[in-house]
Every structure is written in C-alpha cells, then in structure tokens.
Scaffold this active site. Structure first.
Site, PDB file in Angstrom:
ATOM      1  N   SER A   1       5.967 -10.309 -22.357  1.00  0.00           N
ATOM      2  CA  SER A   1       4.949 -10.824 -21.645  1.00  0.00           C
ATOM      3  C   SER A   1       5.630 -11.994 -20.851  1.00  0.00           C
ATOM      4  O   SER A   1       6.424 -12.792 -21.206  1.00  0.00           O
ATOM      5  CB  SER A   1       4.006 -11.298 -22.474  1.00  0.00           C
ATOM      6  OG  SER A   1       4.181 -12.244 -23.347  1.00  0.00           O
ATOM      7  N   CYS A   2       4.778 -12.205 -19.818  1.00  0.00           N
ATOM      8  CA  CYS A   2       4.928 -13.416 -18.907  1.00  0.00           C
ATOM      9  C   CYS A   2       6.300 -13.559 -17.920  1.00  0.00           C
ATOM     10  O   CYS A   2       7.416 -13.176 -18.624  1.00  0.00           O
ATOM     11  CB  CYS A   2       4.723 -14.815 -19.448  1.00  0.00           C
ATOM     12  SG  CYS A   2       3.157 -14.849 -20.078  1.00  0.00           S
ATOM     13  N   ASP A   3       6.018 -13.904 -16.810  1.00  0.00           N
ATOM     14  CA  ASP A   3       7.141 -14.308 -15.872  1.00  0.00           C
ATOM     15  C   ASP A   3       6.970 -15.568 -15.146  1.00  0.00           C
ATOM     16  O   ASP A   3       5.634 -15.747 -14.546  1.00  0.00           O
ATOM     17  CB  ASP A   3       7.582 -13.166 -14.949  1.00  0.00           C
ATOM     18  CG  ASP A   3       7.867 -11.927 -15.537  1.00  0.00           C
ATOM     19  OD1 ASP A   3       9.200 -11.989 -15.631  1.00  0.00           O
ATOM     20  OD2 ASP A   3       7.473 -11.022 -15.902  1.00  0.00           O
TER      21      ASP A   3
ATOM     22  N   ASP B   1       0.803 -12.668 -18.984  1.00  0.00           N
ATOM     23  CA  ASP B   1       0.626 -11.303 -19.694  1.00  0.00           C
ATOM     24  C   ASP B   1       0.013 -11.691 -21.093  1.00  0.00           C
ATOM     25  O   ASP B   1       1.032 -12.290 -21.799  1.00  0.00           O
ATOM     26  CB  ASP B   1       1.779 -10.687 -19.509  1.00  0.00           C
ATOM     27  CG  ASP B   1       2.321 -10.746 -18.150  1.00  0.00           C
ATOM     28  OD1 ASP B   1       1.597 -10.699 -17.045  1.00  0.00           O
ATOM     29  OD2 ASP B   1       3.473 -10.551 -17.838  1.00  0.00           O
TER      30      ASP B   1
END
Length: 421
Positions: free
Chosen positions: A5-7, A28
């Site tokens: 998850s996540c950017d 995310d």
C-alpha cells in the site's frame, strides 16, 4: 506481511516546471474504509494539557498550527496533510528485521498529524516525530479490525525549500535530506548510504543484532530490511514505476503531472482490490514565501474517478467554513475504537460526499457511456479550479475572504455534477 500500500512523491526545482515544490500521495487502505478530509484551526493550550491520540494520551504543546488532513475516519491521526506553514507530510507502511508487533502506542498516522501540528519546517517535523518516537514509541493495529495489522513507518516531508525522508524501525531511524530533484517512496526502506540525521544508537543497535559488521559501509536499507535493496528496484514494483514516471517528466513536473501519476493504474500506483486507493492529495508549494500553497484533496476513493479539490490556508476559516460534506459522523466515547476490547463492531462512517461518489462510481461501472460523460464533467470542474489556482499561485491572494469557503464550495460543485448524473 508483504508491502501492499501507498506511494508518496515530491518534486523540487529544477525538476518542476517553475519555482515550486510538488507533493503528492495516494493513501492505499482497506477497500471498505472511509477517508475524510478535515480542517483543524491553530490553537493555544494551557500547561499540563493532554491530547488523546488514537490509542494513547500524550502531552500537548502550548500551540498547534492549523492543518488540513486526509485521514481514515476511525482514527485520530492522518495519512497525509499540510499545515499553515506549507509543511506537507505523508507516511508509508514499512516492514523490516525489527518486529512491528507490540503494545499500543502512537500510530504512524498519529505522528503525521503531530508533525504537522507542531512543526513549521520539514526539518523540525523530523525532529518532532523522532522525539515522539523516543518518548512514546510506535505501535498498535493500523486497521479498524479485530485482527492485528501492524507496521513501522516511513515519512516524506516537504516545505518551501526542501524535503526530508524519515524511515523508522521501532524507535530507531534514519533521515535523508533532498534539496533538488525528485524522490518517491513506497513500502520498502530506501535510505541507503546518504544519511543526514540518525538515531544516536542506530548503528550500534544493528551491530548488536548481528545485522552489520561495523566495518563495511553502513547502508540503512540493506541493514534494516528483510533483504537487500535489490528488492526495491525489482522490475514491476511500484517504487520503480513511480520513479520512472517522475523521470519521464523531469524538468516539467506540475500539479497535473502528479495527479496523472496518482491516477496511473498500469503501474499499480492507483491501487484496486482489497487494498485500494481510498484518498489522494497533491500540493503545490511556491518557494516564494509571499505566494500561497495550494493543496488538492479528493476525499473519495480512486483518483481516476475523483475530483482533486483545492484548499488554501487563509485567515478567518472557522467552524462555519469547515468541510462538513467530507467529515464523517462522530461517535465520541461510544466509538468501538475507544472501547476495550476494541473493534467489536463497525459503525457507518460514510460522509456525504463519499455516499454520492459511491453511487456515481456504481453508475460509471455499469454504464460505460454515462460513465465517460460523468468523468468528462468531473475533469472539466477540476480543470476550471486548477486554472483559477494557477492565477493565485502566480500573483498571490488579492481577497483572502473569498477563499475561506474554497474547499467546501468545490465539494458542493462536485456533488452538483453527481446530481446531474
């Protein structure tokens, strides 16, 4: 737990199209989680006051700065946000050699909010977060669920002049300063040998654990990760793809560029499935302190089907002007998160914009022609707002009072677009 998850991204001159810093993040999270966008004004506090974070209570400071946050509705902290001094912070879940299981403490999301409320520069935010880590530690489930989902955190932090990457493993940490170019982070440790600040026991601790021999060059990512940094650069990873997308627009990165990156599904940056992109943020921060920063938030899942709506910190924003349509219901002391044992039930946390967006997303999924028209109308609204913001970013604010309701009015316009659908 595999990273999923996540950017978070930041671009500084000369990688941006003009003298500004562009910050962006996709949050995310579990697909059924609601993310709200909320504003908290600056406040003064008496000595000895406490602040109740998601799981623990900590000492409050004398003054907190005004913040605009995008946050999972069930917890106190935030996935990402900005403050009145144009500091922006986003966090990422990271896993390494050190176990992330442990007692309830501060969540990484709590640290995002605390950093924004207490720091007027990016470097000060690094200091705030690391001092809180030292005093209180990090820990606790990061999902509104009876099952435990825990992780350590990395943070990307920017202000008007520079960016800092802070990566943590328990109470240990390393930080890297970036003053030009671009940087992105995903769910892996990525600080290597360029370490500009670090926990005083960082290397000694690694040596005591047998992770580092004390002789070879110290590489934080290699030492504290499960594996070497080769995993980060593996073909097809979101970190690698994000880096490529930034490089593709190097020298010409704008807010629109960042939004396109956050909308990119082929790379996996715009995530779908059990974990999906539940909220997105893009900020444009001029290096000229006389010009305002503009912060765009979606407050809805899937940026491809969402509108980035602008917010500007101006005086006279008060409770009347708070974005009610993106604020979830509050359950106070009766919230299942507050009761022990926690998470025995899940209340409805959908805010008004989320409900409207959910209905329209279903229409877009079922009727392609209607969906195309809705998307065109959403993009038209977004483009209009961005054009208005370009004028402000170039020439400053002429009438601050006209911007007090900027974000809520944009939400109303978005809901009107949905109403016509």
């Amino acid at each position: 737990m595999h990273p999923s998850s996540c950017d978070t991204f930041v671009a500084l001159p000369p990688s941006t199209e003009r003298q500004c810093i562009i910050f962006g993040k996709n949050s995310d999270r579990p697909c059924d989680e609601v993310q709200e966008v909320v504003y908290f004004p600056a406040r003064d506090f008496d000595a000895g006051e406490k602040v109740e974070c998601t799981y623990i209570e900590i000492e409050q400071v004398a003054h907190t700065y005004a913040v605009m946050l995008s946050k999972p509705a069930w917890l106190w902290g935030a996935e990402m946000g900005a403050n009145e001094h144009q500091v922006c912070i986003g966090n990422e879940a990271v896993w390494g050699r050190e176990s992330a299981d442990g007692d309830e403490a501060l969540l990484g999301m709590d640290l995002v909010r605390l950093g924004l409320e207490r720091a007027d520069t990016a470097e000060k935010a690094v200091d705030v977060i690391t001092e809180l880590l030292k005093k209180y530690g990090q820990g606790g489930s990061c999902m509104e669920d009876q099952g435990s989902f825990t992780y350590h955190n990395s943070f990307l932090i920017s202000d008007r002049k520079e960016a800092w990457l802070l990566e943590t493993s328990g109470k240990h940490w390393a930080a890297e300063r970036r003053q030009a170019g671009y940087r992105n982070i995903s769910n892996e440790y990525s600080i290597k040998t360029k370490i500009d600040k670090e926990h005083p026991e960082l290397r000694k601790y690694a040596q005591s654990k047998g992770w580092w021999d004390g002789k070879t060059q110290f590489n934080f990512s290699t030492v504290y990760s499960f594996t070497t940094t080769a995993r980060i650069d593996a073909a097809g990873s979101r970190y690698c793809e994000g880096k490529k997308l930034l490089k593709k627009s190097n020298g010409h990165i704008t807010a629109e560029t960042m939004m396109d990156i956050l909308r990119d599904k082929e790379s996996g940056i715009n995530m779908e499935g059990m974990f999906m992109t539940t909220g997105s943020m893009v900020s444009v921060i001029p290096t000229d302190p006389s010009l305002p920063g503009v912060h765009y938030f979606t407050a809805t899942p899937d940026p491809e089907r969402s509108v980035f709506k602008p917010f500007i910190f101006v005086k006279n924003i008060n409770t009347i002007n708070l974005p009610k349509e993106t604020t979830s219901p509050s359950y106070g002391a009766d919230d299942p998160v507050k009761k022990k044992p926690r998470f025995q039930s899940k209340p409805d946390r959908k805010h008004k914009l989320f409900v409207k967006h959910e209905l329209v997303a279903a229409i877009m999924e079922s009727f392609k022609d209607r969906g195309k028209k809705i998307t065109e109308n959403m993009r038209r609204l977004e483009k209009e707002k961005m054009t208005e913001m370009e004028e402000i970013l170039s020439h400053g604010i002429k009438e601050p009072d006209l911007l007090v309701n900027l974000f809520p009015s944009c939400v109303q316009e978005e809901m009107a677009v949905y109403g016509k659908s």
